[in-house]
Write a protein that holds these residues in place. Structure first.
Motif, short mmCIF file in Angstrom:
data_model
loop_
_atom_site.label_atom_id
_atom_site.label_comp_id
_atom_site.label_asym_id
_atom_site.label_seq_id
_atom_site.Cartn_x
_atom_site.Cartn_y
_atom_site.Cartn_z
N SER A 1 -78.75 9.52 -12.92
CA SER A 1 -77.38 9.75 -12.45
C SER A 1 -77.00 11.22 -12.55
N LEU A 2 -77.42 11.86 -13.64
CA LEU A 2 -77.14 13.29 -13.81
C LEU A 2 -77.81 14.10 -12.70
N TYR B 1 -72.81 15.17 -17.85
CA TYR B 1 -73.66 14.41 -18.77
C TYR B 1 -72.83 13.81 -19.90
N SER B 2 -71.93 14.60 -20.48
CA SER B 2 -71.05 14.09 -21.54
C SER B 2 -70.16 12.97 -21.01
N PHE B 3 -69.74 13.14 -19.76
CA PHE B 3 -68.91 12.12 -19.12
C PHE B 3 -69.67 10.80 -18.99
N PHE B 4 -70.93 10.87 -18.53
CA PHE B 4 -71.75 9.67 -18.40
C PHE B 4 -71.96 8.99 -19.75
N LEU B 5 -72.25 9.76 -20.78
CA LEU B 5 -72.48 9.19 -22.11
C LEU B 5 -71.22 8.50 -22.63
N GLY B 6 -70.06 9.11 -22.37
CA GLY B 6 -68.80 8.51 -22.80
C GLY B 6 -68.54 7.19 -22.09
N VAL B 7 -68.81 7.15 -20.79
CA VAL B 7 -68.61 5.91 -20.02
C VAL B 7 -69.57 4.84 -20.50
N GLN B 8 -70.80 5.22 -20.80
CA GLN B 8 -71.78 4.23 -21.28
C GLN B 8 -71.33 3.61 -22.60
N LYS B 9 -70.82 4.42 -23.52
CA LYS B 9 -70.32 3.87 -24.78
C LYS B 9 -69.19 2.89 -24.52
N GLU B 10 -68.36 3.22 -23.57
CA GLU B 10 -67.21 2.37 -23.24
C GLU B 10 -67.67 1.02 -22.69
N VAL B 11 -68.61 1.04 -21.72
CA VAL B 11 -69.03 -0.21 -21.10
C VAL B 11 -69.88 -1.05 -22.05
N VAL B 12 -70.69 -0.39 -22.89
CA VAL B 12 -71.49 -1.12 -23.87
C VAL B 12 -70.58 -1.81 -24.87
N ARG B 13 -69.52 -1.13 -25.27
CA ARG B 13 -68.55 -1.70 -26.21
C ARG B 13 -67.88 -2.92 -25.58
#
Length: 307
Positions: A180-181, A291-303
């Motif tokens: 994605s990056l 990249y930081s944005f993608f990681l933040g979204v991933q944490k959100e959806v995994v949660r």
């Protein structure tokens, strides 16, 4: 003499009015479709916010690859939105609207709201209907393409984006984040190069030998390839996340530009090379944020999945 000047001036005015009305007629359907998809985007964004942007950044790259093959290389169809005088620029702008907005927004809407096959098929048929209207109005031209290909292709794309989003939030999400990056950089570069070319004359990609293709066609064959290659530099720099690699990535990008100029694949004045320098600088830092944005979204959806 005055009468001849008056008649000539009047004919020029009538010609300009005729061209304006033709452009307005061509552009209106694209504008209407744009409004509809803006509403669809806003509905999705209000509900899912950052997830909408993350999914779009990860999925638009695939539509760009598809459009590059069927439009830029094979010329299977042509868009005529009537926004730019240059026929190739106008066609690519129509492709930009379709592949960067219309189709991905529908896909994000379906995937994030977890809609089923009936909706997928229904929206694909709707898109086919829009294409049929555009064909009738002459603002979209099929050469070797067929509207049935559009419907089937969009249904497949909707399914593919569903699977992509599942992967983005799965145990293999690191791989999907990296891809994605990279695609986000491809999108940034491709869009920046297009609008720079459309509104300025600071550069042109070209072949160093004569081809049966027009100069504009040659440009739009090489420009996306440039974006695909040069996007590796800021992507690697972001993943290594160390300051010195930014300087190395910038150096590699500038060296790549110089090689293209040396082999006459890129025609740019020395004073205009600053545009590429600034573009590379921006990409290096935008990539870190993305990249930081993608990681933040991933944490959100995994949660959300755990809950």
């Amino acid at each position: 003499m005055k009468k001849q000047i008056f008649i000539h001036t009047k004919s020029n005015i009538l010609e300009k009015e005729r061209i304006f009305m033709m452009i307005k007629t061509q552009t209106r359907p694209f504008f209407i479709v744009c409004i509809c998809h803006t509403i669809l985007f806003l509905i999705t964004f209000v509900r899912f916010k950052k997830q909408t942007i993350a999914l779009l950044l990860g999925s638009i790259g695939f539509t760009y690859l598809f459009e590059y093959v069927v439009l830029n290389l094979l010329r299977m169809y042509r868009y005529k939105p009537g926004v730019f005088r240059n026929a190739w620029v106008d066609s690519i702008f129509g492709a930009f609207l379709s592949q960067a907005f219309f189709v991905p927004v529908k896909a994000a809407f379906i995937t994030l709201f977890r809609l089923g096959w009936k909706t997928k098929v229904g929206l694909a048929l709707m898109f086919g209907g829009i294409e049929a209207i555009f064909l009738r109005k002459g603002i979209f031209v099929n050469r070797t393409w067929n509207t049935s290909f559009t419907v089937v292709g969009i249904i497949f794309y909707f399914w593919f984006i569903d699977q992509w989003w599942l992967g983005f939030r799965s145990s293999k999400r690191k791989l999907f984040t990296v891809i994605s990056l990279y695609f986000s950089h491809v999108i940034y570069y491709t869009n920046a190069l297009f609008f720079l070319f459309a509104f300025t004359n600071v550069f042109r990609f070209q072949f160093p030998y004569l081809t049966p293709r027009s100069k504009d066609w040659n440009h739009f064959i090489l420009a996306p390839v440039y974006a695909l290659v040069v996007s590796f530099f800021p992507t690697i720099s972001t993943l290594l996340s160390k300051g010195r690699f930014k300087a190395i990535a910038l150096g590699c990008a500038l060296l790549f530009d110089q090689l293209l100029i040396r082999f006459k694949l890129l025609n740019v004045r020395n004073t205009n090379i600053i545009y590429f320098f600034m573009l590379h600088i921006v990409m290096l830092f935008v990539g870190d944020y993305t990249y930081s944005f993608f990681l933040g979204v991933q944490k959100e959806v995994v949660r959300e999945d755990v809950v």
